[in-house]
Design a protein around this motif. Structure first.
Motif, PDB file in Angstrom:
ATOM      1  N   GLU A   1       0.836  -1.203   0.000  1.00 26.78           N
ATOM      2  CA  GLU A   1       0.000   0.000   0.000  1.00 26.78           C
ATOM      3  C   GLU A   1       0.871   1.253   0.000  1.00 26.78           C
ATOM      4  OE1 GLU A   1      -3.503   2.088   2.729  1.00 26.78           O
ATOM      5  OE2 GLU A   1      -2.753   0.113   3.264  1.00 26.78           O
ATOM      6  N   ARG A   2       1.967   1.220   0.775  1.00 23.04           N
ATOM      7  CA  ARG A   2       2.887   2.362   0.811  1.00 23.04           C
ATOM      8  C   ARG A   2       3.483   2.615  -0.570  1.00 23.04           C
ATOM      9  NH1 ARG A   2       8.101   1.947   4.492  1.00 23.04           N
ATOM     10  NH2 ARG A   2       8.438   0.242   3.040  1.00 23.04           N
ATOM     11  N   ALA A   3       3.866   1.533  -1.256  1.00 22.46           N
ATOM     12  CA  ALA A   3       4.453   1.690  -2.590  1.00 22.46           C
ATOM     13  C   ALA A   3       3.451   2.336  -3.546  1.00 22.46           C
ATOM     14  CB  ALA A   3       4.908   0.331  -3.123  1.00 22.46           C
ATOM     15  N   ASP A   4       2.195   1.922  -3.461  1.00 19.89           N
ATOM     16  CA  ASP A   4       1.161   2.525  -4.315  1.00 19.89           C
ATOM     17  C   ASP A   4       0.984   4.005  -3.990  1.00 19.89           C
ATOM     18  OD1 ASP A   4       0.734   0.066  -5.505  1.00 19.89           O
ATOM     19  OD2 ASP A   4      -1.053  -0.406  -4.311  1.00 19.89           O
ATOM     20  N   LEU A   5       0.984   4.325  -2.702  1.00 21.32           N
ATOM     21  CA  LEU A   5       0.811   5.719  -2.290  1.00 21.32           C
ATOM     22  C   LEU A   5       1.997   6.578  -2.714  1.00 21.32           C
ATOM     23  CD1 LEU A   5      -0.757   5.235   1.243  1.00 21.32           C
ATOM     24  CD2 LEU A   5      -1.846   6.308  -0.742  1.00 21.32           C
ATOM     25  N   GLU A   6       3.200   6.005  -2.707  1.00 19.44           N
ATOM     26  CA  GLU A   6       4.379   6.763  -3.136  1.00 19.44           C
ATOM     27  C   GLU A   6       4.259   7.151  -4.604  1.00 19.44           C
ATOM     28  OE1 GLU A   6       7.492   4.091  -1.926  1.00 19.44           O
ATOM     29  OE2 GLU A   6       7.683   5.057   0.042  1.00 19.44           O
ATOM     30  N   VAL A   7       3.713   6.247  -5.406  1.00 16.82           N
ATOM     31  CA  VAL A   7       3.497   6.559  -6.827  1.00 16.82           C
ATOM     32  C   VAL A   7       2.458   7.662  -6.946  1.00 16.82           C
ATOM     33  CG1 VAL A   7       2.569   5.648  -8.998  1.00 16.82           C
ATOM     34  CG2 VAL A   7       4.174   4.284  -7.661  1.00 16.82           C
ATOM     35  N   MET A   8       1.379   7.544  -6.175  1.00 18.67           N
ATOM     36  CA  MET A   8       0.320   8.555  -6.226  1.00 18.67           C
ATOM     37  C   MET A   8       0.810   9.910  -5.718  1.00 18.67           C
ATOM     38  SD  MET A   8      -2.830   6.158  -4.910  1.00 18.67           S
ATOM     39  CE  MET A   8      -3.965   7.501  -4.690  1.00 18.67           C
ATOM     40  N   ALA A   9       1.716   9.903  -4.749  1.00 12.42           N
ATOM     41  CA  ALA A   9       2.235  11.148  -4.180  1.00 12.42           C
ATOM     42  C   ALA A   9       3.063  11.931  -5.198  1.00 12.42           C
ATOM     43  CB  ALA A   9       3.069  10.858  -2.938  1.00 12.42           C
ATOM     44  N   SER A  10       3.569  11.242  -6.193  1.00 16.27           N
ATOM     45  CA  SER A  10       4.349  11.934  -7.218  1.00 16.27           C
ATOM     46  C   SER A  10       3.509  12.231  -8.458  1.00 16.27           C
ATOM     47  CB  SER A  10       5.575  11.097  -7.593  1.00 16.27           C
ATOM     48  OG  SER A  10       5.168   9.869  -8.168  1.00 16.27           O
ATOM     49  N   ALA A  11       2.199  12.080  -8.336  1.00 16.40           N
ATOM     50  CA  ALA A  11       1.293  12.338  -9.469  1.00 16.40           C
ATOM     51  C   ALA A  11       1.270  13.823  -9.807  1.00 16.40           C
ATOM     52  CB  ALA A  11      -0.115  11.853  -9.129  1.00 16.40           C
ATOM     53  N   SER A  12       0.866  14.093 -11.029  1.00 17.08           N
ATOM     54  CA  SER A  12       0.818  15.493 -11.480  1.00 17.08           C
ATOM     55  C   SER A  12      -0.379  16.240 -10.896  1.00 17.08           C
ATOM     56  CB  SER A  12       0.786  15.547 -13.012  1.00 17.08           C
ATOM     57  OG  SER A  12      -0.356  14.856 -13.493  1.00 17.08           O
TER      58      SER A  12
END
Length: 88
Positions: free
Chosen positions: A36-47
């Protein structure tokens, strides 16, 4: 193997299962939370700034949970006192 031996083996395996189940559940929770953290890290770098902000807030909360789960797992994996289950 006689019936008494089979019953003894079933009892032994039941006890072993009861001891290992919390460890397996904690390890599964840890793996799930890390994913879940890995998914959130990707989302945190979203445009999308709003989505990224929400993901960063969730990441902050998740970090504490991961630490807690790791601690719980370490306690479960710690060697047990040999006299813990002994008869008084």
């Amino acid at each position: 193997m006689g019936a008494a031996n089979e019953v003894g083996e079933i009892v032994r395996l039941g006890k072993e299962h009861a001891e290992l189940k919390p460890v397996a559940e904690a390890a599964e929770r840890l793996a799930s939370t890390r994913a879940e953290r890995a998914d959130l890290e990707v989302m945190a770098s979203a445009s999308d700034p709003e989505m990224a902000g929400l993901a960063r807030e969730e990441l902050d909360a998740l970090s504490g949970r991961i630490d807690e789960i790791e601690h719980d797992l370490a306690v479960l994996l710690a060697p047990r006192d040999a006299d813990e289950n002994a008869s008084a």
